[in-house]
Design a protein around this motif. Structure first.
Motif, PDB file in Angstrom:
ATOM      1  N   GLN A  12       0.848  -1.185   0.000  1.00 10.98           N
ATOM      2  CA  GLN A  12       0.000   0.000   0.000  1.00 10.98           C
ATOM      3  C   GLN A  12       0.885   1.237   0.000  1.00 10.98           C
ATOM      4  O   GLN A  12       1.431   1.631   1.011  1.00 10.98           O
ATOM      5  N   ALA A  13       1.010   1.896  -1.155  1.00 12.63           N
ATOM      6  CA  ALA A  13       1.923   3.023  -1.284  1.00 12.63           C
ATOM      7  C   ALA A  13       1.432   4.227  -0.497  1.00 12.63           C
ATOM      8  O   ALA A  13       2.212   4.921   0.141  1.00 12.63           O
ATOM      9  N   THR A  14       0.116   4.483  -0.528  1.00 13.91           N
ATOM     10  CA  THR A  14      -0.429   5.648   0.157  1.00 13.91           C
ATOM     11  C   THR A  14      -1.494   5.209   1.149  1.00 13.91           C
ATOM     12  O   THR A  14      -2.628   4.908   0.746  1.00 13.91           O
ATOM     13  N   PRO A  15      -1.168   5.128   2.430  1.00 17.88           N
ATOM     14  CA  PRO A  15      -2.175   4.763   3.425  1.00 17.88           C
ATOM     15  C   PRO A  15      -3.289   5.808   3.467  1.00 17.88           C
ATOM     16  O   PRO A  15      -3.073   6.985   3.144  1.00 17.88           O
ATOM     17  N   VAL A  16      -4.465   5.396   3.875  1.00 13.06           N
ATOM     18  CA  VAL A  16      -5.546   6.361   4.068  1.00 13.06           C
ATOM     19  C   VAL A  16      -5.183   7.313   5.204  1.00 13.06           C
ATOM     20  O   VAL A  16      -5.395   8.520   5.119  1.00 13.06           O
ATOM     21  N   LEU A  17      -4.606   6.769   6.276  1.00 12.80           N
ATOM     22  CA  LEU A  17      -4.191   7.572   7.425  1.00 12.80           C
ATOM     23  C   LEU A  17      -2.764   7.234   7.794  1.00 12.80           C
ATOM     24  O   LEU A  17      -2.409   6.061   7.881  1.00 12.80           O
ATOM     25  N   ALA A  18      -1.944   8.256   8.003  1.00 12.43           N
ATOM     26  CA  ALA A  18      -0.569   8.045   8.448  1.00 12.43           C
ATOM     27  C   ALA A  18      -0.205   9.105   9.488  1.00 12.43           C
ATOM     28  O   ALA A  18      -0.193  10.302   9.180  1.00 12.43           O
ATOM     29  N   VAL A  35       0.611  12.730  23.437  1.00  8.36           N
ATOM     30  CA  VAL A  35       1.047  11.759  22.438  1.00  8.36           C
ATOM     31  C   VAL A  35       2.547  11.925  22.255  1.00  8.36           C
ATOM     32  O   VAL A  35       3.049  13.049  22.158  1.00  8.36           O
ATOM     33  N   ASP A  36       3.275  10.814  22.208  1.00  4.80           N
ATOM     34  CA  ASP A  36       4.736  10.862  22.219  1.00  4.80           C
ATOM     35  C   ASP A  36       5.326  10.058  21.057  1.00  4.80           C
ATOM     36  O   ASP A  36       5.362   8.833  21.096  1.00  4.80           O
ATOM     37  N   ARG A  37       5.698  10.740  19.985  1.00  3.20           N
ATOM     38  CA  ARG A  37       6.354  10.128  18.812  1.00  3.20           C
ATOM     39  C   ARG A  37       5.567   8.907  18.306  1.00  3.20           C
ATOM     40  O   ARG A  37       6.126   7.834  18.089  1.00  3.20           O
ATOM     41  N   LEU A  38       4.283   9.134  18.125  1.00  2.00           N
ATOM     42  CA  LEU A  38       3.374   8.069  17.700  1.00  2.00           C
ATOM     43  C   LEU A  38       3.416   7.902  16.182  1.00  2.00           C
ATOM     44  O   LEU A  38       3.253   8.867  15.442  1.00  2.00           O
ATOM     45  N   SER A  39       3.633   6.683  15.730  1.00  2.00           N
ATOM     46  CA  SER A  39       3.579   6.355  14.307  1.00  2.00           C
ATOM     47  C   SER A  39       2.554   5.254  14.093  1.00  2.00           C
ATOM     48  O   SER A  39       2.598   4.220  14.749  1.00  2.00           O
ATOM     49  N   LEU A  40       1.644   5.506  13.172  1.00  2.00           N
ATOM     50  CA  LEU A  40       0.550   4.572  12.919  1.00  2.00           C
ATOM     51  C   LEU A  40       0.036   4.769  11.505  1.00  2.00           C
ATOM     52  O   LEU A  40      -0.128   5.902  11.063  1.00  2.00           O
ATOM     53  N   GLN A  41      -0.193   3.668  10.811  1.00  2.00           N
ATOM     54  CA  GLN A  41      -0.761   3.734   9.469  1.00  2.00           C
ATOM     55  C   GLN A  41      -2.012   2.864   9.387  1.00  2.00           C
ATOM     56  O   GLN A  41      -2.078   1.797   9.989  1.00  2.00           O
ATOM     57  N   VAL A  42      -2.981   3.344   8.615  1.00  2.00           N
ATOM     58  CA  VAL A  42      -4.211   2.610   8.357  1.00  2.00           C
ATOM     59  C   VAL A  42      -4.422   2.585   6.850  1.00  2.00           C
ATOM     60  O   VAL A  42      -4.485   3.639   6.211  1.00  2.00           O
ATOM     61  N   GLY A  43      -4.501   1.392   6.288  1.00  2.00           N
ATOM     62  CA  GLY A  43      -4.623   1.253   4.843  1.00  2.00           C
ATOM     63  C   GLY A  43      -6.066   1.227   4.375  1.00  2.00           C
ATOM     64  O   GLY A  43      -7.016   1.200   5.167  1.00  2.00           O
ATOM     65  N   VAL A  44      -6.242   1.238   3.080  1.00  2.00           N
ATOM     66  CA  VAL A  44      -7.566   1.194   2.466  1.00  2.00           C
ATOM     67  C   VAL A  44      -8.315  -0.047   2.943  1.00  2.00           C
ATOM     68  O   VAL A  44      -7.790  -1.164   2.914  1.00  2.00           O
TER      69      VAL A  44
END
Length: 262
Positions: A12-18, A35-44
């Motif tokens: 998934q090149a472009t997540p819906v949410l990043a 929030v402390d240096r939070l990284s999270l991705q949600v895909g289509v």
């Protein structure tokens, strides 16, 4: 469990949410890092729950994802667009057209009928009234509330009101659906009904959905659960076939980090 950075969907090149290394600090003299240096991705098409103890930063993360608040540092992207680069009119149009919101207390307008509440996003876009009525009825039938379209909020059950809120959140075809404790004010039977609606919508329409909840049963409807502690991702779980087994796994993690179970 998987590492937080594995949350990107393969291919998934472009997540819906990043959310990319995002921090949020409140206060001037006394600073609180929500929030402390939070990284999270949600895909289509993903269906994700976010859980954690009270004060862990899960609701702040949802507000960052929606653009309601801005991060102190880091980047929030929806559909590849950096929310910080939008002007206020652009951000307002983005929230109106690209996002759907469902809240614990429904946030319905009690002076309007159920149908008028469902049509609100289309009213804001000044769409054709006949088309709005047709679309709202179609969605109401899909969610099983067509029989209460002419009722006011105080004339329907909590489960029906939350279904109306879901209908309002999806009538304009958002690319990302965000829900903050959507079963928090419902009894267990109504909560199950509402989550079955979320699950069916996710499977049938493929809308990326993020649910913030403290309730393990609610989270067990999702396909992935992200646990947040002290403002950053603690761990993740992915659901396989058994919802019951997934529920038990969720409870085990909550015992380690604290937080609701129910």
């Amino acid at each position: 469990m998987r590492n937080a950075m594995s949350s990107a969907v393969a291919g998934q090149a472009t997540p819906v949410l990043a959310l990319e290394n995002v921090s949020k600090i409140y206060g001037d003299t006394i600073k609180v890092k929500a929030v402390d240096r939070l990284s999270l991705q949600v895909g289509v098409g993903e269906f994700v729950a976010v859980m954690g103890p009270s004060g862990s930063g899960k609701s702040t993360a949802l507000n960052l994802a929606s653009g309601i608040i801005a991060p102190t540092s880091g980047t929030v992207r929806v559909g590849g667009r950096d929310l910080a680069q939008m002007s206020e009119p652009q951000a307002a149009a983005f929230r109106r057209d690209s996002l759907g919101f469902v809240f614990q207390d429904f946030n319905l307008v009690d002076t309007l009928t159920i149908q008028e509440n469902i049509m609100l996003p289309l009213m804001l876009r000044r769409e054709d009234p006949d088309q709005m009525r047709r679309r709202s009825r179609t969605i109401a039938e899909r969610l099983g509330i067509e029989q209460v379209l002419d009722n006011r909020i105080y004339e329907v059950s909590g489960g029906q009101a939350q279904r109306a809120a879901i209908a309002r959140a999806i009538i304009h075809g958002p690319e990302l659906l965000l829900a903050d404790e959507p079963t928090g004010n419902l009894d267990s039977a109504s909560a199950e009904e509402v989550m079955s609606v979320f699950s069916a919508l996710n499977e049938q329409a493929g809308v990326a959905t993020v649910v913030v909840t403290h309730d393990a049963r609610t989270a067990s409807w999702c396909r992935r659960v992200v646990f947040i502690k002290d403002g950053s991702v603690y761990s993740e779980l992915y659901r396989e076939d058994s919802q019951r087994a997934f529920y038990d796994e969720i409870l085990n993690v909550l015992k380690l980090i604290g937080g609701g179970a129910r």
